[in-house]
Design an enzyme around this catalytic site. Structure first.
Site, PDB file in Angstrom:
ATOM      1  N   CYS A 169       0.831  -1.208   0.000  1.00  0.00           N
ATOM      2  CA  CYS A 169       0.000   0.000   0.000  1.00  0.00           C
ATOM      3  C   CYS A 169       0.863   1.255   0.000  1.00  0.00           C
ATOM      4  O   CYS A 169       1.432   1.625   1.040  1.00  0.00           O
ATOM      5  CB  CYS A 169      -0.929  -0.006   1.215  1.00  0.00           C
ATOM      6  SG  CYS A 169      -2.013   1.442   1.308  1.00  0.00           S
ATOM      7  N   CYS A 181      -0.504   4.027   2.239  1.00  0.00           N
ATOM      8  CA  CYS A 181      -0.247   3.806   3.665  1.00  0.00           C
ATOM      9  C   CYS A 181       1.211   4.088   4.032  1.00  0.00           C
ATOM     10  O   CYS A 181       1.499   4.719   5.055  1.00  0.00           O
ATOM     11  CB  CYS A 181      -0.566   2.353   4.042  1.00  0.00           C
ATOM     12  SG  CYS A 181      -2.147   1.725   3.472  1.00  0.00           S
ATOM     13  N   ASP A 182       2.129   3.584   3.220  1.00  0.00           N
ATOM     14  CA  ASP A 182       3.536   3.541   3.625  1.00  0.00           C
ATOM     15  C   ASP A 182       4.480   4.410   2.811  1.00  0.00           C
ATOM     16  O   ASP A 182       5.666   4.497   3.139  1.00  0.00           O
ATOM     17  CB  ASP A 182       4.031   2.088   3.568  1.00  0.00           C
ATOM     18  CG  ASP A 182       3.238   1.170   4.496  1.00  0.00           C
ATOM     19  OD1 ASP A 182       2.790   1.657   5.552  1.00  0.00           O
ATOM     20  OD2 ASP A 182       3.068  -0.018   4.167  1.00  0.00           O
TER      21      ASP A 182
END
Length: 312
Positions: free
Chosen positions: A133, A136-137
């Site tokens: 992701c 997300c990261d």
């Protein structure tokens, strides 16, 4: 008979349980074969949930959710659900031990999981430089070099996203052609810091105690090998939704699904089957973010409360 049966104990399922019980329902059970928390518990860091300023691991982030949700009367049954069936004007939840539980309404929040490539080092460094992701990261790799594996729309779009954050993005795909829309591929080629490596496959993800450090690659046409240094790699080769509980014994699905096996719902998380709701990553067009899954669960629970009120 239960008022609401919730299948799945991730952010969507827990939020559904919180809103259903706090909303006045008394007989609400969440079926989760393991400890509640969901896929996010395997994340090493989470820092983009609104209102939570402290950076936490996914496990630490989800820990208080259980206590809060159970406080209002949500019950957790540690059991595996194999199928949800419709019978007359109620539902039957079938467990792996053969037990059947009846419920007036059901919220399915079984989520999904990213496809794994099974290359050497993937499991070793998952959450330590290997991610699925970018949203997300990606921030953790600001001004660093990263790689993306994949050739679909998600892989190309996430590469473009990462190009705004990282110093360089190496896009690795096993074919020279891409499944992504041509206009999306062209947008990626217009980014000066995205390098296309095709047709290449990953032989090994390398790293040390701190995480990923590089990749060993192989050209799939001439078998030439290549090594690159990176700080992280995003595996974007597809996503499996956990829709097995909605599949019936005759091979049909309980509710409407799209071509990817995702449940089709409206803005209230309602399926085409009255009383059946789907929340989180299992639904069509899910953004696959914790905050969105939590919202889905709350919306589904409010819908379930309304449904039960109208069907007393």
């Amino acid at each position: 008979m239960l008022e609401v049966a919730i299948i799945g104990g991730g952010p969507a399922g827990l939020s559904a349980g919180l809103y259903a019980t706090r909303g006045g329902l008394k007989d609400v059970v969440m079926f989760e074969k393991g400890m509640p928390g969901g896929q996010i518990t395997s994340s090493s860091e989470l820092e983009n949930y609104p209102g939570v300023a402290e950076v936490k691991s996914g496990f630490d982030f989800m820990a208080p959710w259980q206590e809060q949700c159970f406080r209002f009367g949500l019950k957790h049954e540690m059991a595996e659900v194999v199928r949800v069936k419709k019978k007359s004007d109620f539902f039957v939840v079938v467990l792996s031990d053969g037990k059947e539980v009846e419920a007036k309404s059901v919220i399915v929040a079984t989520g999904g999981s990213p496809k794994r490539s099974n290359v050497k080092g993937e499991d070793t460094y998952w959450g330590k430089g290997v991610s699925s992701c970018a949203t997300c990261d990606g921030f953790f790799y600001k001004n660093k070099e990263v790689a993306v594996l994949g050739g679909g729309d998600t892989a190309i779009e996430e590469s473009i996203y990462l190009a705004k954050i990282c110093s360089k993005v190496t896009l690795i795909h096993r074919r020279n052609e891409f499944r992504a829309a041509p206009i999306t591929v062209q947008r990626a080629k217009n980014e000066s810091n995205i390098e296309f490596l095709t047709p290449y496959g990953i032989e090994e993800i390398c790293g040390d105690n701190a995480g990923v450090t590089g990749l060993k690659l192989k050209n799939l046409e001439n078998n030439a090998t290549k090594e690159i240094n990176i700080a992280g790699i995003f595996m974007l080769i597809g996503y499996n939704v956990n829709n097995a509980v909605l599949m019936q014994e005759d091979g049909t699905s309980l509710c409407a699904m799209n071509e990817y096996g995702q449940a089709v719902v409206n803005l209230k998380m309602e399926t085409n089957i009255p009383g059946l709701f789907v929340a989180g990553d299992l639904r069509k067009d899910a953004p696959k973010q914790v905050v969105c899954a939590a919202s889905d669960g709350a919306i589904a629970a409010l819908g379930a409360i309304e449904f039960i009120e109208h069907h007393k």
